[in-house]
Each structure stands twice: as structure tokens, then as C-alpha cells.
Design a protein around this motif. Sequence first.
Motif, PDB file in Angstrom:
ATOM      1  N   ALA A  88     -11.224   7.050 -14.291  1.00 13.17           N
ATOM      2  CA  ALA A  88     -11.299   6.140 -15.681  1.00 13.17           C
ATOM      3  C   ALA A  88     -10.210   5.664 -16.044  1.00 13.17           C
ATOM      4  CB  ALA A  88     -11.813   7.060 -16.833  1.00 13.17           C
ATOM      5  N   ARG A  89      -9.043   6.486 -16.081  1.00 17.82           N
ATOM      6  CA  ARG A  89      -7.623   6.100 -16.408  1.00 17.82           C
ATOM      7  C   ARG A  89      -7.052   4.800 -15.630  1.00 17.82           C
ATOM      8  NH1 ARG A  89      -3.536   7.018 -20.043  1.00 17.82           N
ATOM      9  NH2 ARG A  89      -1.592   6.562 -19.511  1.00 17.82           N
ATOM     10  N   VAL A  90      -7.208   5.021 -14.313  1.00 24.22           N
ATOM     11  CA  VAL A  90      -6.981   3.944 -13.281  1.00 24.22           C
ATOM     12  C   VAL A  90      -7.721   2.890 -13.318  1.00 24.22           C
ATOM     13  CG1 VAL A  90      -6.594   3.373 -10.783  1.00 24.22           C
ATOM     14  CG2 VAL A  90      -5.802   5.616 -11.589  1.00 24.22           C
ATOM     15  N   GLY A  91      -8.914   3.064 -13.711  1.00 23.29           N
ATOM     16  CA  GLY A  91      -9.872   1.719 -13.841  1.00 23.29           C
ATOM     17  C   GLY A  91      -9.360   1.082 -15.058  1.00 23.29           C
ATOM     18  N   GLU A  92      -9.234   1.528 -16.366  1.00 20.50           N
ATOM     19  CA  GLU A  92      -8.827   0.853 -17.470  1.00 20.50           C
ATOM     20  C   GLU A  92      -7.325   0.427 -17.471  1.00 20.50           C
ATOM     21  OE1 GLU A  92      -7.768   2.189 -22.469  1.00 20.50           O
ATOM     22  OE2 GLU A  92      -8.326   4.004 -20.812  1.00 20.50           O
ATOM     23  N   PHE A  93      -6.585   0.950 -16.706  1.00 25.18           N
ATOM     24  CA  PHE A  93      -4.959   0.547 -16.322  1.00 25.18           C
ATOM     25  C   PHE A  93      -5.046  -0.881 -15.421  1.00 25.18           C
ATOM     26  CE2 PHE A  93      -1.620  -0.064 -13.556  1.00 25.18           C
ATOM     27  CZ  PHE A  93      -0.355  -0.189 -14.262  1.00 25.18           C
ATOM     28  N   ALA A  94      -6.206  -0.717 -14.411  1.00 26.20           N
ATOM     29  CA  ALA A  94      -6.291  -2.100 -13.683  1.00 26.20           C
ATOM     30  C   ALA A  94      -7.151  -3.218 -14.284  1.00 26.20           C
ATOM     31  CB  ALA A  94      -7.177  -1.629 -12.428  1.00 26.20           C
ATOM     32  N   GLY A  95      -7.792  -2.705 -15.183  1.00 27.27           N
ATOM     33  CA  GLY A  95      -8.625  -3.792 -15.894  1.00 27.27           C
ATOM     34  C   GLY A  95      -7.771  -4.545 -16.928  1.00 27.27           C
ATOM     35  N   ASN A  96      -6.538  -4.208 -17.429  1.00 23.02           N
ATOM     36  CA  ASN A  96      -5.680  -4.696 -18.275  1.00 23.02           C
ATOM     37  C   ASN A  96      -5.013  -5.867 -17.697  1.00 23.02           C
ATOM     38  OD1 ASN A  96      -6.063  -2.977 -20.519  1.00 23.02           O
ATOM     39  ND2 ASN A  96      -4.521  -1.434 -19.755  1.00 23.02           N
ATOM     40  N   PHE A  97      -5.170  -5.951 -16.505  1.00 20.42           N
ATOM     41  CA  PHE A  97      -4.312  -7.055 -15.685  1.00 20.42           C
ATOM     42  C   PHE A  97      -5.218  -7.965 -15.134  1.00 20.42           C
ATOM     43  CE2 PHE A  97      -1.718  -3.431 -15.679  1.00 20.42           C
ATOM     44  CZ  PHE A  97      -0.711  -3.827 -16.384  1.00 20.42           C
ATOM     45  N   GLY A  98      -6.670  -7.847 -14.931  1.00 17.83           N
ATOM     46  CA  GLY A  98      -7.694  -8.717 -14.620  1.00 17.83           C
ATOM     47  C   GLY A  98      -8.765  -8.118 -13.705  1.00 17.83           C
ATOM     48  N   LYS A  99      -9.980  -8.535 -14.065  1.00 21.08           N
ATOM     49  CA  LYS A  99     -11.025  -7.941 -13.464  1.00 21.08           C
ATOM     50  C   LYS A  99     -11.160  -7.759 -11.761  1.00 21.08           C
ATOM     51  CE  LYS A  99     -13.725 -12.119 -13.316  1.00 21.08           C
ATOM     52  NZ  LYS A  99     -12.957 -13.302 -13.528  1.00 21.08           N
ATOM     53  N   GLU A 100     -10.038  -8.651 -11.401  1.00 22.77           N
ATOM     54  CA  GLU A 100      -9.968  -8.806  -9.589  1.00 22.77           C
ATOM     55  C   GLU A 100      -9.146  -7.500  -9.218  1.00 22.77           C
ATOM     56  OE1 GLU A 100      -9.758 -12.838 -11.585  1.00 22.77           O
ATOM     57  OE2 GLU A 100      -8.691 -10.849 -11.647  1.00 22.77           O
ATOM     58  N   LEU A 101      -8.372  -6.954 -10.144  1.00 19.49           N
ATOM     59  CA  LEU A 101      -7.720  -5.720  -9.474  1.00 19.49           C
ATOM     60  C   LEU A 101      -8.468  -4.463  -9.587  1.00 19.49           C
ATOM     61  CD1 LEU A 101      -4.773  -4.887  -8.724  1.00 19.49           C
ATOM     62  CD2 LEU A 101      -4.603  -4.419 -11.230  1.00 19.49           C
ATOM     63  N   ILE A 102      -8.495  -3.678  -8.477  1.00 14.19           N
ATOM     64  CA  ILE A 102      -9.341  -2.361  -8.405  1.00 14.19           C
ATOM     65  C   ILE A 102      -8.371  -1.540  -8.398  1.00 14.19           C
ATOM     66  CG2 ILE A 102     -10.938  -1.291  -6.876  1.00 14.19           C
ATOM     67  CD1 ILE A 102     -11.899  -3.599  -5.688  1.00 14.19           C
ATOM     68  N   GLY A 103      -8.449  -0.548  -9.265  1.00  5.98           N
ATOM     69  CA  GLY A 103      -7.638   0.727  -9.426  1.00  5.98           C
ATOM     70  C   GLY A 103      -8.245   1.943  -8.530  1.00  5.98           C
ATOM     71  N   LEU A 104      -7.383   2.622  -7.793  1.00  6.18           N
ATOM     72  CA  LEU A 104      -7.869   3.526  -6.929  1.00  6.18           C
ATOM     73  C   LEU A 104      -7.073   4.957  -6.871  1.00  6.18           C
ATOM     74  CD1 LEU A 104      -8.192   1.676  -3.655  1.00  6.18           C
ATOM     75  CD2 LEU A 104     -10.158   2.328  -5.205  1.00  6.18           C
ATOM     76  N   THR A 105      -7.684   6.098  -7.192  1.00  7.69           N
ATOM     77  CA  THR A 105      -7.017   7.247  -7.121  1.00  7.69           C
ATOM     78  C   THR A 105      -7.869   8.235  -6.342  1.00  7.69           C
ATOM     79  OG1 THR A 105      -6.228   9.031  -8.674  1.00  7.69           O
ATOM     80  CG2 THR A 105      -8.341   8.090  -9.268  1.00  7.69           C
ATOM     81  N   GLY A 106      -7.468   9.705  -6.471  1.00  9.40           N
ATOM     82  CA  GLY A 106      -8.102  10.450  -5.417  1.00  9.40           C
ATOM     83  C   GLY A 106      -7.539  12.071  -5.574  1.00  9.40           C
ATOM     84  N   THR A 107      -7.768  12.608  -4.407  1.00 10.73           N
ATOM     85  CA  THR A 107      -7.035  14.037  -4.460  1.00 10.73           C
ATOM     86  C   THR A 107      -5.681  13.960  -4.155  1.00 10.73           C
ATOM     87  OG1 THR A 107      -7.524  14.571  -2.185  1.00 10.73           O
ATOM     88  CG2 THR A 107      -9.212  15.043  -3.933  1.00 10.73           C
ATOM     89  N   GLU A 108      -4.685  14.898  -4.276  1.00  7.73           N
ATOM     90  CA  GLU A 108      -3.559  14.863  -4.030  1.00  7.73           C
ATOM     91  C   GLU A 108      -3.382  14.486  -2.579  1.00  7.73           C
ATOM     92  OE1 GLU A 108      -0.745  15.184  -5.714  1.00  7.73           O
ATOM     93  OE2 GLU A 108      -1.354  16.157  -7.421  1.00  7.73           O
ATOM     94  N   GLN A 109      -4.184  15.114  -1.821  1.00 11.45           N
ATOM     95  CA  GLN A 109      -4.219  14.892  -0.271  1.00 11.45           C
ATOM     96  C   GLN A 109      -4.697  13.399   0.305  1.00 11.45           C
ATOM     97  OE1 GLN A 109      -5.764  17.590  -1.716  1.00 11.45           O
ATOM     98  NE2 GLN A 109      -4.410  19.101  -1.174  1.00 11.45           N
TER      99      GLN A 109
END
Length: 208
Positions: free
Chosen positions: A124-145
Motif C-alpha cells: 500500500a505504501r509503495v503504491g501510494e508513493f508511486a501514485g504521487n508521480f503519475g498513474k503510469e508508475l507501478i510501485g513494487l515491493t516484496g519479501t527481503e529475498q
Amino acid sequence: MNRRAMHPYRTFKAFARAAALPALLALAACGQSGPSPQDAPLAGGAIGGDFTLVDKANKPVRYADFAGKYRVIYFGYTFCPDVCPLDVQNLMRGYHLFAKAHPDLAPQVQPLFVSIDPARDTPARVGEFAGNFGKELIGLTGTEQQAAAAAKAFAVFYQKREGSSPDAYLMDHSRAAYLMDREGRPIALLPVEKDGKSVAAELEKWIR
């Protein structure tokens, strides 16, 4: 009698062909589409590779999901106090300038922001961050590995710098935005440390 003088039209045609040659060469030069992919700064580099992360909806996303599109990839983290927000701002300003000039090509370019701080960067946080710069930007995260595997594939260095508390820390990391081709191979680094116009100019150079 000079027989050549009897054919002024043939003489004119020969002159016209000679005079037109430079113009034809100029037109041919204008028709060139820019530098060849083989001349790209990162051509042939061992950068890139498949990975699996998650988007803002916690839905699995693979690098291979974007096959057939150019990909722009920036590795950073949302808690970054200065560099990451500035770089991503320049990146997306450049993308939007490019999109305005080339509305037909822009949808064929996928900007991605990949977190190297998954401990704090929730979907959710990565999605919100990416959304601040444009709807085209996809924010991605995951596990440490998963984050480590993605960073390794793109030769991205990062490490945690301990702070005053377990949650108050910074991440040292490589500062790079990669432009990848439709097959996922590296083309060039985008100059996000400069400004949006510089990023747009680099996209203009390589996107076909």
C-alpha cells in the motif's frame, strides 16, 4: 556542329540529377531514426533478468509480464528523505514530456519503482508513493529475498544504515534508472539526477 548543343534538355536533366543528389542525401539523413540499438551505452551488458514482486494490491508481478514493452526501472525506497523523491520526480516528468510529444509511443513504455526496503515499504505504501508521480508508475515491493533477487539481477547495490531506532534508518543504494528494451535488455541509464527534459531527450533517442 557540336551535337551536344542540339540536346539542351538532356544536358538540363543531367545537371538536375547532379544538383538533386545532395538534397536526396539530406532527405535520407533526415529519415534516419536515430542511433542504432547496437550503439546503446549498455548494449550487451549483464543487467536485467526476471523477478517476482507484488504491486499495491499485493498481486504478484513479474518482470516478464511487461515483455514487448520498454521498461524504465528505478530502485529506491519510500522513506528516502531526498534523493529518491527527486529522482522519481525527474523520471516521471521526463516520461510525461515524452508522452506529450509521442502519445503513440508512451503506452509502450512501462515505468517501474522497485523498493529495496521491503521491511517498511508495504504494498500500500509503495503504491501510494508511486501514485504521487503519475498513474503510469507501478510501485513494487516484496519479501527481503525477492527484493534482493531483483536488485542482484540489475546490479543494484544497497545496504541498511542503522539509525536511532529500529524503524529510523536510511538505505544506501545505487542511484540508477535503467531503460530496458522490449526484450528486457539494457539500453541506457536515464539522467534522473539532472531534470525531466534530460530524461525525455534520452527516451527520444532510443524509443521506437
